[in-house]
Design a protein around this motif. Structure first.
Motif, PDB file in Angstrom:
ATOM      1  N   LEU A  75     -13.613   5.723  -0.365  1.00 50.93           N
ATOM      2  CA  LEU A  75     -12.187   6.023  -0.440  1.00 50.93           C
ATOM      3  C   LEU A  75     -11.404   4.711  -0.449  1.00 50.93           C
ATOM      4  N   TYR A  76     -10.404   4.614  -1.342  1.00 51.66           N
ATOM      5  CA  TYR A  76      -9.595   3.401  -1.453  1.00 51.66           C
ATOM      6  C   TYR A  76      -8.115   3.743  -1.453  1.00 51.66           C
ATOM      7  N   CYS A  77      -7.336   2.881  -0.838  1.00 49.64           N
ATOM      8  CA  CYS A  77      -5.890   3.029  -0.791  1.00 49.64           C
ATOM      9  C   CYS A  77      -5.284   2.489  -2.090  1.00 49.64           C
ATOM     10  N   VAL A  78      -4.372   3.254  -2.673  1.00 55.71           N
ATOM     11  CA  VAL A  78      -3.690   2.841  -3.898  1.00 55.71           C
ATOM     12  C   VAL A  78      -2.516   1.944  -3.522  1.00 55.71           C
ATOM     13  N   VAL A  79      -2.328   0.895  -4.319  1.00 55.28           N
ATOM     14  CA  VAL A  79      -1.253  -0.061  -4.107  1.00 55.28           C
ATOM     15  C   VAL A  79      -0.224   0.116  -5.218  1.00 55.28           C
ATOM     16  N   LYS A  80       1.045  -0.102  -4.890  1.00 52.49           N
ATOM     17  CA  LYS A  80       2.106  -0.001  -5.892  1.00 52.49           C
ATOM     18  C   LYS A  80       1.786  -0.933  -7.064  1.00 52.49           C
ATOM     19  N   PRO A  81       1.954  -0.456  -8.295  1.00 46.67           N
ATOM     20  CA  PRO A  81       1.652  -1.306  -9.450  1.00 46.67           C
ATOM     21  C   PRO A  81       2.629  -2.475  -9.566  1.00 46.67           C
ATOM     22  N   GLU A  82       2.145  -3.530 -10.176  1.00 46.93           N
ATOM     23  CA  GLU A  82       3.003  -4.667 -10.483  1.00 46.93           C
ATOM     24  C   GLU A  82       3.641  -4.432 -11.846  1.00 46.93           C
ATOM     25  N   VAL A  83       4.633  -5.213 -12.189  1.00 50.66           N
ATOM     26  CA  VAL A  83       5.429  -5.006 -13.398  1.00 50.66           C
ATOM     27  C   VAL A  83       4.581  -4.910 -14.669  1.00 50.66           C
ATOM     28  N   ASN A  84       3.605  -5.773 -14.823  1.00 54.99           N
ATOM     29  CA  ASN A  84       2.823  -5.809 -16.061  1.00 54.99           C
ATOM     30  C   ASN A  84       1.513  -5.032 -16.000  1.00 54.99           C
ATOM     31  N   LEU A 130      -6.195   6.980   8.624  1.00 58.36           N
ATOM     32  CA  LEU A 130      -6.337   5.850   7.715  1.00 58.36           C
ATOM     33  C   LEU A 130      -5.205   4.849   7.878  1.00 58.36           C
ATOM     34  N   ALA A 131      -4.000   5.333   8.127  1.00 58.27           N
ATOM     35  CA  ALA A 131      -2.853   4.444   8.343  1.00 58.27           C
ATOM     36  C   ALA A 131      -3.066   3.602   9.599  1.00 58.27           C
ATOM     37  N   SER A 132      -3.652   4.191  10.633  1.00 60.90           N
ATOM     38  CA  SER A 132      -3.887   3.412  11.861  1.00 60.90           C
ATOM     39  C   SER A 132      -4.941   2.333  11.629  1.00 60.90           C
ATOM     40  N   ARG A 133      -5.908   2.588  10.742  1.00 61.47           N
ATOM     41  CA  ARG A 133      -6.883   1.548  10.376  1.00 61.47           C
ATOM     42  C   ARG A 133      -6.183   0.403   9.657  1.00 61.47           C
ATOM     43  N   LYS A 134      -5.249   0.742   8.738  1.00 68.58           N
ATOM     44  CA  LYS A 134      -4.516  -0.298   8.018  1.00 68.58           C
ATOM     45  C   LYS A 134      -3.689  -1.129   8.978  1.00 68.58           C
ATOM     46  N   ALA A 171       0.828  -1.205   0.000  1.00 69.08           N
ATOM     47  CA  ALA A 171       0.000   0.000   0.000  1.00 69.08           C
ATOM     48  C   ALA A 171       0.861   1.253   0.000  1.00 69.08           C
ATOM     49  N   THR A 172       0.347   2.293  -0.620  1.00 64.60           N
ATOM     50  CA  THR A 172       1.024   3.590  -0.634  1.00 64.60           C
ATOM     51  C   THR A 172       0.272   4.535   0.291  1.00 64.60           C
ATOM     52  N   ASP A 173       0.714   5.783   0.358  1.00 58.21           N
ATOM     53  CA  ASP A 173      -0.027   6.777   1.141  1.00 58.21           C
ATOM     54  C   ASP A 173      -0.923   7.612   0.240  1.00 58.21           C
ATOM     55  N   GLN A 174      -1.236   7.083  -0.950  1.00 59.05           N
ATOM     56  CA  GLN A 174      -2.134   7.765  -1.880  1.00 59.05           C
ATOM     57  C   GLN A 174      -3.522   7.135  -1.787  1.00 59.05           C
ATOM     58  N   TYR A 175      -4.530   8.003  -1.929  1.00 60.53           N
ATOM     59  CA  TYR A 175      -5.911   7.535  -1.856  1.00 60.53           C
ATOM     60  C   TYR A 175      -6.698   8.057  -3.038  1.00 60.53           C
ATOM     61  N   VAL A 176      -7.723   7.285  -3.406  1.00 61.06           N
ATOM     62  CA  VAL A 176      -8.613   7.672  -4.500  1.00 61.06           C
ATOM     63  C   VAL A 176     -10.050   7.514  -4.037  1.00 61.06           C
ATOM     64  N   VAL A 177     -10.932   8.256  -4.675  1.00 61.53           N
ATOM     65  CA  VAL A 177     -12.359   8.084  -4.440  1.00 61.53           C
ATOM     66  C   VAL A 177     -12.943   7.430  -5.692  1.00 61.53           C
ATOM     67  N   CYS A 178     -13.840   6.479  -5.487  1.00 58.30           N
ATOM     68  CA  CYS A 178     -14.467   5.773  -6.609  1.00 58.30           C
ATOM     69  C   CYS A 178     -15.584   6.642  -7.189  1.00 58.30           C
ATOM     70  N   SER A 193      -5.327  15.516   4.352  1.00 59.10           N
ATOM     71  CA  SER A 193      -4.501  16.201   5.352  1.00 59.10           C
ATOM     72  C   SER A 193      -3.636  15.155   6.057  1.00 59.10           C
ATOM     73  N   PRO A 194      -2.546  15.582   6.665  1.00 62.99           N
ATOM     74  CA  PRO A 194      -1.719  14.639   7.427  1.00 62.99           C
ATOM     75  C   PRO A 194      -2.515  13.920   8.519  1.00 62.99           C
ATOM     76  N   HIS A 195      -3.450  14.630   9.138  1.00 57.10           N
ATOM     77  CA  HIS A 195      -4.279  14.030  10.191  1.00 57.10           C
ATOM     78  C   HIS A 195      -5.149  12.906   9.609  1.00 57.10           C
ATOM     79  N   ALA A 196      -5.755  13.134   8.454  1.00 58.53           N
ATOM     80  CA  ALA A 196      -6.594  12.111   7.818  1.00 58.53           C
ATOM     81  C   ALA A 196      -5.757  10.908   7.378  1.00 58.53           C
TER      82      ALA A 196
END
Length: 115
Positions: free
Chosen positions: A61-70, A106-110, A39-46, A99-102
């Motif tokens: 809101l969804y957490c973005v994950v590092k892409p795989e090679v392909n 979210l990081a504490s939930r993860k 997981a990254t510290d980037q988030y997206v809304v659907c 914000s850093p607080h948000a």
């Protein structure tokens, strides 16, 4: 004839419902753990509700994950409602600045396994 009995006994042992459920639960937990490690510290809304079986939902809101090679640049890998990372069309999401607080909340939930 004994061969048939041995095979049917073997099949019965493999087909126990609780064994399959335990394996499935372990596989799901392992997939969630792998997703959280990437997981990254980037988030997206659907922006759409076209996710199969509601694995992603509009307005969530969804957490973005590092892409795989392909992974295609046209897709985005996110941790979905099942807690696993999957590719979805990038057009279904919009990046949001938190914000850093948000981000900390979210990081504490993860960290607690609630991703």
């Amino acid at each position: 004839m004994q061969q048939g009995k041995r095979n049917s006994r073997h099949f019965a042992l493999l087909s126990e419902p609780h064994d399959v459920q335990a394996i499935t639960a372990a596989e799901s937990a392992a997939a969630r753990a792998r997703a959280l490690r990437r997981a990254t510290d980037q988030y997206v809304v659907c922006l759409t509700d076209r996710g199969s079986e509601l694995t992603v939902m509009k307005g969530r809101l969804y957490c973005v994950v590092k892409p795989e090679v392909n992974d295609s640049p046209a897709d985005l890998r996110v941790i979905d409602e099942e807690g696993e990372d999957y590719l979805y069309p990038r057009a279904w999401f919009e990046f949001v600045q938190l914000s850093p607080h948000a981000k900390a909340a979210l990081a504490s939930r993860k960290d607690a396994g609630d991703a």
